[in-house]
Design a protein around this motif. Structure first.
Motif, mmCIF file in Angstrom:
data_model
loop_
_atom_site.group_PDB
_atom_site.id
_atom_site.type_symbol
_atom_site.label_atom_id
_atom_site.label_comp_id
_atom_site.label_asym_id
_atom_site.label_seq_id
_atom_site.Cartn_x
_atom_site.Cartn_y
_atom_site.Cartn_z
ATOM 1 N N LEU A 145 0.818 -1.223 0.000
ATOM 2 C CA LEU A 145 0.000 0.000 0.000
ATOM 3 C C LEU A 145 0.844 1.263 0.000
ATOM 4 C CD1 LEU A 145 -2.752 -0.769 2.640
ATOM 5 C CD2 LEU A 145 -3.073 -0.409 0.199
ATOM 6 N N SER A 146 2.057 1.154 0.558
ATOM 7 C CA SER A 146 2.868 2.360 0.690
ATOM 8 C C SER A 146 3.261 2.932 -0.667
ATOM 9 C CB SER A 146 4.110 2.070 1.518
ATOM 10 O OG SER A 146 4.919 1.146 0.835
ATOM 11 N N ALA A 158 -6.360 13.024 -6.554
ATOM 12 C CA ALA A 158 -5.862 12.932 -5.180
ATOM 13 C C ALA A 158 -6.975 12.435 -4.253
ATOM 14 C CB ALA A 158 -5.339 14.284 -4.715
ATOM 15 N N THR A 159 -8.201 12.927 -4.471
ATOM 16 C CA THR A 159 -9.320 12.518 -3.620
ATOM 17 C C THR A 159 -9.609 11.029 -3.778
ATOM 18 O OG1 THR A 159 -10.232 14.696 -4.013
ATOM 19 C CG2 THR A 159 -11.685 13.098 -2.991
ATOM 20 N N ILE A 160 -9.629 10.544 -5.031
ATOM 21 C CA ILE A 160 -9.961 9.146 -5.267
ATOM 22 C C ILE A 160 -8.862 8.227 -4.736
ATOM 23 C CG2 ILE A 160 -10.342 7.392 -7.045
ATOM 24 C CD1 ILE A 160 -11.691 9.624 -8.712
ATOM 25 N N ALA A 173 -7.520 5.181 2.240
ATOM 26 C CA ALA A 173 -8.239 5.245 3.517
ATOM 27 C C ALA A 173 -9.039 3.980 3.743
ATOM 28 C CB ALA A 173 -9.157 6.468 3.527
ATOM 29 N N ARG A 174 -9.665 3.490 2.675
ATOM 30 C CA ARG A 174 -10.475 2.275 2.775
ATOM 31 C C ARG A 174 -9.608 1.090 3.216
ATOM 32 N NH1 ARG A 174 -15.113 -0.483 3.549
ATOM 33 N NH2 ARG A 174 -14.842 -2.541 2.675
ATOM 34 N N TYR A 186 -13.927 4.634 3.311
ATOM 35 C CA TYR A 186 -13.469 5.489 2.220
ATOM 36 C C TYR A 186 -13.369 6.937 2.681
ATOM 37 C CZ TYR A 186 -14.223 1.722 -1.108
ATOM 38 O OH TYR A 186 -14.155 0.538 -1.787
ATOM 39 N N TRP A 187 -14.324 7.329 3.536
ATOM 40 C CA TRP A 187 -14.383 8.758 3.853
ATOM 41 C C TRP A 187 -14.676 8.959 5.330
ATOM 42 C CZ3 TRP A 187 -12.705 11.826 0.255
ATOM 43 C CH2 TRP A 187 -12.767 13.185 0.477
ATOM 44 N N ASN A 188 -13.874 9.743 6.017
ATOM 45 C CA ASN A 188 -14.183 10.003 7.423
ATOM 46 C C ASN A 188 -13.983 11.475 7.796
ATOM 47 O OD1 ASN A 188 -11.416 10.096 7.327
ATOM 48 N ND2 ASN A 188 -11.129 9.127 9.308
ATOM 49 N N TRP A 189 -13.965 12.363 6.822
ATOM 50 C CA TRP A 189 -13.744 13.797 7.074
ATOM 51 C C TRP A 189 -12.497 14.042 7.887
ATOM 52 C CZ3 TRP A 189 -15.759 16.956 3.873
ATOM 53 C CH2 TRP A 189 -16.994 16.668 3.302
#
Lengths: 220, 218
Positions: free
Chosen positions: B33-34, B87-89, B95-96, B102-105
């Protein structure tokens, strides 16, 4: 930006208050919007007791939409009545902007005077320290007014109406809304929060940018 | 000259790809993952850089009133939107896999979304304006005005909330927690992405100038 701008701002504020007192158009829209939104949320939830963090977030969502629905009039009315050119001939553009900021802040505070008691009542909120709650409300409103007034000036020059102000103001208000709801939640819980410095800094920083840029909006 | 630069960039990015997957070792705990840092971090960096370019060119337009600066500014916003999306995707995928959602603010997710909203608002504003100079002027005012929230997004909010995000390369301690091979590939990827941005930006703004105005051909 100098002393004459501050004097201009006071005169503009006086003019706008006088016009507003004749029709009470702006303030009644803001109050009605706030009251309607509060009642709709209360009705939809159906329960009086909600989490403090949720209540604070709902309150600032109402205030955000109230601002973008109501504060656009300040410049739109001048453009529609074709009085903006006259104002700019008579006064500095920074002074006009500051005057409108003060007037919009006053509108927001008056509207909150009607909406907040209702909101506290229907959601059965226990305010922790009142001073912190009111400080969060006041500085948050300053931020809303400073940012929305500049964006309203931009929108008044586009000919677009309706949701344009909300679309353009949202990214600018994003950090303010996060900090304001966090701090209001802290005040409701009576806990120590650290958002207030953001709320105090925000109108200063955003206002400085606005004063620097406002002259370009009417320059052809 | 241009051909040499373009070929060089192609070779450089090929080496970055090989380096990212074959040369650089993996980080402890993150395993394969890194490797995402060679793509996710440069994309986020370019998204922010594009905003900086859009703002500086906006200031130039307000000073010089030359529509070429407006073309440069709006081209930077277009590319910034693309890289912010990348970058967001990539960030959400990471994150997942590591945090479980996927998303935790997370503050950094919040910041990139705020940037994304600024970019989208910029296009809505441009869409309402027909006159090229008025469109250029008001867009420049908006993009510079939006800069006033940067100190809040970058410095204040991330410190007020707990983050799970790995600490950025330029962290407050001023130290680099990466082994030399990883650092080499990482810096090469940053340089490569910056080069790709510079090239795409150059093509895009010149095309806009040729098309006249906003690239809509009128």
């Amino acid at each position: 930006m100098n002393y004459s701008s501050i004097w201009t701002a006071a005169v503009i504020l006086q003019k706008d208050v006088k016009t507003e007192l004749r029709s009470r158009h702006g303030v009644s829209i803001l109050i009605l919007f706030g009251v309607t939104a509060t009642m709709v949320i209360s009705f939809a939830l159906g329960i009086p007791d909600i989490d403090e963090a949720v209540a604070a977030a709902l309150l600032w969502i109402i205030l955000f939409f109230l601002s973008v629905a109501g504060l656009g009039y300040s410049f739109l009315r001048e453009e529609e009545q074709m009085t903006m050119d006259g104002l700019l001939m008579a006064a500095s553009v920074e002074g006009v902007y500051l005057g409108k900021v003060l007037f919009n802040l006053m509108l927001l505070l008056v509207a909150q005077g009607a909406v907040l008691p209702l909101f506290i009542l229907v959601f059965n909120l226990q305010i922790g320290p009142w001073a912190r709650f009111l400080a969060a409300m006041f500085f948050g409103s300053c931020g809303l007014s400073v940012a929305c007034t500049l964006v309203a000036a931009l929108v008044s020059r586009t000919g677009a109406k309706g949701p344009m102000l909300a679309v353009l103001a949202f990214p600018i208000l994003f950090p303010l809304l996060i900090a304001a709801s966090a701090d209001t939640a802290a005040a409701l819980l009576g806990a120590a929060g650290e958002g207030l410095q953001v709320l105090v800094l925000y109108p200063g920083v955003v206002g400085a940018f606005a004063l620097m840029l406002v002259k370009f909006i009417w320059e052809e | 000259m241009g051909t040499i630069l373009k070929t060089g960039l192609g070779l450089w990015m090929s080496l970055v790809l090989v380096g990212a997957f074959c040369y650089a070792p993996t980080a402890v705990g993150l395993r394969e993952l890194s490797r995402i840092i060679y793509f996710h971090v440069p994309a986020a960096w370019v998204a922010v850089l594009a905003y900086g370019v859009a703002m500086v060119e906006g200031v130039y337009y307000l000073r010089r009133r030359d529509l070429r600066f407006d073309a440069k500014s709006s081209a930077a916003v277009e590319l910034g939107t693309l890289f912010a999306l990348l970058a967001t995707i990539t960030g959400a995928l990471f994150a997942r896999e590591t945090w479980g959602v996927y998303w935790n603010w997370d503050p950094r997710q919040t910041t990139i979304v705020a940037l994304f909203f600024i970019y989208l608002a910029y296009f809505s504003l441009r869409g309402t304006l027909a006159d090229a100079h008025r469109r250029a002027r008001l867009s420049a005012v908006y993009v510079v005005f939006a800069f006033s929230v940067v100190p809040f997004l970058v410095f204040i909010l991330p410190r007020a909330y707990v983050t799970l995000h790995p600490s950025p390369l330029l962290n407050t301690g001023g130290r680099v927690d990466m082994n030399p091979q990883m650092l080499l590939v990482f810096l090469a990827a940053l340089a490569g992405f910056t080069g790709i941005f510079a090239w795409m930006h150059n093509l895009r703004w010149r095309a806009e100038v040729l098309l006249g105005g906003d690239g809509d051909g009128d």
